[in-house]
Scaffold this motif. Structure first.
Motif, PDB file in Angstrom:
ATOM      1  N   ASP A 216       5.574  14.639  92.796  1.00 57.61           N
ATOM      2  CA  ASP A 216       4.202  14.616  92.294  1.00 57.61           C
ATOM      3  C   ASP A 216       3.804  16.029  91.866  1.00 57.61           C
ATOM      4  OD1 ASP A 216       1.500  14.103  91.799  1.00 57.61           O
ATOM      5  OD2 ASP A 216       0.950  14.410  93.892  1.00 57.61           O
ATOM      6  N   PRO A 217       3.332  16.220  90.611  1.00 57.26           N
ATOM      7  CA  PRO A 217       2.983  17.570  90.129  1.00 57.26           C
ATOM      8  C   PRO A 217       1.976  18.291  91.024  1.00 57.26           C
ATOM      9  CG  PRO A 217       3.037  16.024  88.294  1.00 57.26           C
ATOM     10  CD  PRO A 217       3.172  15.202  89.551  1.00 57.26           C
ATOM     11  N   LEU A 218       1.009  17.547  91.574  1.00 61.74           N
ATOM     12  CA  LEU A 218       0.005  18.152  92.445  1.00 61.74           C
ATOM     13  C   LEU A 218       0.668  18.737  93.689  1.00 61.74           C
ATOM     14  CD1 LEU A 218      -3.057  18.581  92.942  1.00 61.74           C
ATOM     15  CD2 LEU A 218      -3.053  16.398  94.151  1.00 61.74           C
ATOM     16  N   PHE A 219       1.532  17.965  94.319  1.00 60.59           N
ATOM     17  CA  PHE A 219       2.262  18.430  95.499  1.00 60.59           C
ATOM     18  C   PHE A 219       3.140  19.629  95.153  1.00 60.59           C
ATOM     19  CE2 PHE A 219       6.518  18.145  97.471  1.00 60.59           C
ATOM     20  CZ  PHE A 219       6.198  18.567  98.764  1.00 60.59           C
ATOM     21  N   ILE A 220       3.851  19.547  94.045  1.00 62.68           N
ATOM     22  CA  ILE A 220       4.775  20.608  93.646  1.00 62.68           C
ATOM     23  C   ILE A 220       4.038  21.936  93.471  1.00 62.68           C
ATOM     24  CG2 ILE A 220       6.263  21.434  91.772  1.00 62.68           C
ATOM     25  CD1 ILE A 220       7.074  18.465  91.348  1.00 62.68           C
ATOM     26  N   ARG A 221       2.895  21.898  92.803  1.00 62.37           N
ATOM     27  CA  ARG A 221       2.158  23.142  92.533  1.00 62.37           C
ATOM     28  C   ARG A 221       1.563  23.727  93.822  1.00 62.37           C
ATOM     29  NH1 ARG A 221       0.793  20.138  87.693  1.00 62.37           N
ATOM     30  NH2 ARG A 221       1.841  21.131  85.927  1.00 62.37           N
ATOM     31  N   ARG A 222       1.026  22.875  94.677  1.00 67.60           N
ATOM     32  CA  ARG A 222       0.444  23.379  95.927  1.00 67.60           C
ATOM     33  C   ARG A 222       1.530  23.974  96.831  1.00 67.60           C
ATOM     34  NH1 ARG A 222      -4.144  18.736  97.435  1.00 67.60           N
ATOM     35  NH2 ARG A 222      -5.573  19.323  95.734  1.00 67.60           N
ATOM     36  N   LEU A 223       2.656  23.300  96.914  1.00 68.02           N
ATOM     37  CA  LEU A 223       3.766  23.795  97.720  1.00 68.02           C
ATOM     38  C   LEU A 223       4.304  25.103  97.158  1.00 68.02           C
ATOM     39  CD1 LEU A 223       5.782  23.309 100.052  1.00 68.02           C
ATOM     40  CD2 LEU A 223       7.197  22.034  98.427  1.00 68.02           C
ATOM     41  N   GLU A 224       4.392  25.193  95.844  1.00 69.91           N
ATOM     42  CA  GLU A 224       4.895  26.410  95.204  1.00 69.91           C
ATOM     43  C   GLU A 224       3.998  27.600  95.528  1.00 69.91           C
ATOM     44  OE1 GLU A 224       7.401  28.888  93.304  1.00 69.91           O
ATOM     45  OE2 GLU A 224       7.746  26.784  93.811  1.00 69.91           O
ATOM     46  N   GLY A 225       2.680  27.399  95.500  1.00 72.81           N
ATOM     47  CA  GLY A 225       1.759  28.477  95.851  1.00 72.81           C
ATOM     48  C   GLY A 225       1.960  28.944  97.281  1.00 72.81           C
ATOM     49  N   CYS A 226       2.151  27.985  98.181  1.00 76.79           N
ATOM     50  CA  CYS A 226       2.405  28.311  99.586  1.00 76.79           C
ATOM     51  C   CYS A 226       3.685  29.128  99.730  1.00 76.79           C
ATOM     52  CB  CYS A 226       2.504  27.011 100.394  1.00 76.79           C
ATOM     53  SG  CYS A 226       2.997  27.222 102.118  1.00 76.79           S
ATOM     54  N   ARG A 227       4.746  28.689  99.063  1.00 75.00           N
ATOM     55  CA  ARG A 227       6.026  29.390  99.142  1.00 75.00           C
ATOM     56  C   ARG A 227       5.936  30.809  98.573  1.00 75.00           C
ATOM     57  NH1 ARG A 227      10.035  24.342  97.655  1.00 75.00           N
ATOM     58  NH2 ARG A 227      11.021  24.194  99.702  1.00 75.00           N
ATOM     59  N   GLU A 228       5.216  30.962  97.461  1.00 77.99           N
ATOM     60  CA  GLU A 228       5.076  32.283  96.834  1.00 77.99           C
ATOM     61  C   GLU A 228       4.432  33.282  97.792  1.00 77.99           C
ATOM     62  OE1 GLU A 228       2.916  31.964  93.225  1.00 77.99           O
ATOM     63  OE2 GLU A 228       4.432  30.757  92.204  1.00 77.99           O
ATOM     64  N   GLU A 229       3.378  32.841  98.469  1.00 77.38           N
ATOM     65  CA  GLU A 229       2.653  33.736  99.380  1.00 77.38           C
ATOM     66  C   GLU A 229       3.507  34.081 100.595  1.00 77.38           C
ATOM     67  OE1 GLU A 229      -0.518  36.215  99.803  1.00 77.38           O
ATOM     68  OE2 GLU A 229      -0.157  34.818  98.144  1.00 77.38           O
TER      69      GLU A 229
END
Length: 344
Positions: free
Chosen positions: A192-205
């Motif tokens: 799901d694009p929404l999940f992917i983007r939120r998870l990516e932000g978490c991983r980046e930080e």
């Protein structure tokens, strides 16, 4: 050479007047004939001139908001009505009416492309990514029909959304600042694009802080209470449990709170819980949940303004608009003692 209505009539073996009536969705033409003519239009890549170049002169003074009636979650929630309010606040002042319509994915003759677009019953469309596919976006682009996607989707030329990657970074940064260092992610469907983007932000930080997010700490599933409860229990019972959770929704976070309470895990001393979405539970749980406020009324306003620009020919190239979420820190993550000696 440009395909004309005469070419369509000849290929379909019908009169030009019949093709014209199909374009206007006339009830005098049988569904069988309509289907045949529309298939030939698609095969021959025919764009009705009344849609491609004459839309502004043939205004219906109506905007369509597409929903999928087979998914009750699409319309039985506060977010949907806040978005409607935002859209109405823009288009109402410009003398437009809002039409809420079912997308009818599985009904070729009742599909919105025929019912609303080719029949010119609306001047523009707004729909979210559960309705708009890349194929549908490409067809709307071909027809040069004004539309706005609520959320970015492949093929969409103009969209409005929250910056979900920034949201993931904001929640993670807050947890790190409060002294947590082992963050797990709860809820969200894989792919799901929404999940992917939120998870990516978490991983980046986390990466910026020299930390990582182990795959076994990513708990996929519907963003609902039962999933949050089961996921939190599994994580907290593991040999190396996380010290904080980021949840896809406050329903999932509520389930995680219940699991922690049953296991005797103290919040926020032993476990911090933060969540996307402020509505409807975050401020009322025990303890209240740190959350991101996603102003869906503002999202509706932004979508309405972008669509009016497209209809007026001021945004022909299209563009995307990302809205920034607002972090609302609360007791569920206040691990550090405030100046008063108590969580604020």
């Amino acid at each position: 050479m440009k395909v004309t209505i005469t070419d369509i009539a000849s290929a379909a073996g019908v009169a030009k007047s019949t093709v014209s009536k199909v374009l206007n969705d006339s009830p005098k033409i049988s569904q069988e004939t309509k289907h045949k003519v529309r298939e030939i239009m698609k095969q021959m890549n025919y764009t009705p001139s009344s849609i491609a170049t004459g839309l502004a002169r043939q205004s219906s003074s109506s905007i369509g908001l597409l929903i999928d009636m087979s998914k009750s979650s699409e319309f039985l929630n506060q977010f949907f009505y806040s978005i409607i309010g935002g859209i109405e606040s823009v288009i109402g002042s410009m003398k437009y009416e809002l039409t809420i319509a079912n997308v009818e994915h599985n009904h070729p003759e009742g599909h919105f492309l025929h019912r609303l677009v080719r029949s010119k019953r609306v001047d523009g469309l707004i729909a979210n990514t559960s309705v708009l596919t890349e194929e549908l976006c490409m067809e709307l682009n071909r027809l040069q029909f004004p539309y706005i996607s609520l959320g970015e989707v492949a093929g969409s030329e103009c969209w409005a959304d929250f910056d979900n990657e920034a949201g993931g970074r904001m929640l993670t940064r807050h947890l790190l600042e409060e002294g947590y260092s082992a963050v797990a992610f709860v809820g969200g469907q894989e792919g799901d694009p929404l999940f992917i983007r939120r998870l990516e932000g978490c991983r980046e930080e986390l990466l910026k802080a020299g930390l990582s997010l182990p795959e076994q700490w990513i708990m996929n599933g519907a963003a609902e209470e039962a999933v949050g409860y089961q996921a939190a229990k599994q994580l907290l019972r593991s040999e190396t449990p996380p010290d904080s959770l980021i949840c896809m929704s406050n329903f999932a976070a509520f389930g995680a709170l219940q699991a922690a309470r049953e296991l005797g895990v103290q919040i926020p001393a032993e476990l911090g819980i933060a969540t996307f979405d402020e509505y409807p539970l975050s401020r009322y749980t025990t303890p209240p949940l740190t959350s991101l406020n996603l102003d869906t009324f503002h999202l509706g306003v932004s979508a309405g303004e972008l669509l009016m620009e497209r209809i007026d020919g001021k945004n022909e190239a299209g563009r995307g608009l990302l809205l920034k979420p607002e972090l609302i820190p609360r007791e569920s993550t206040f691990r550090k003692v405030r100046e008063t000696g108590f969580p604020k």
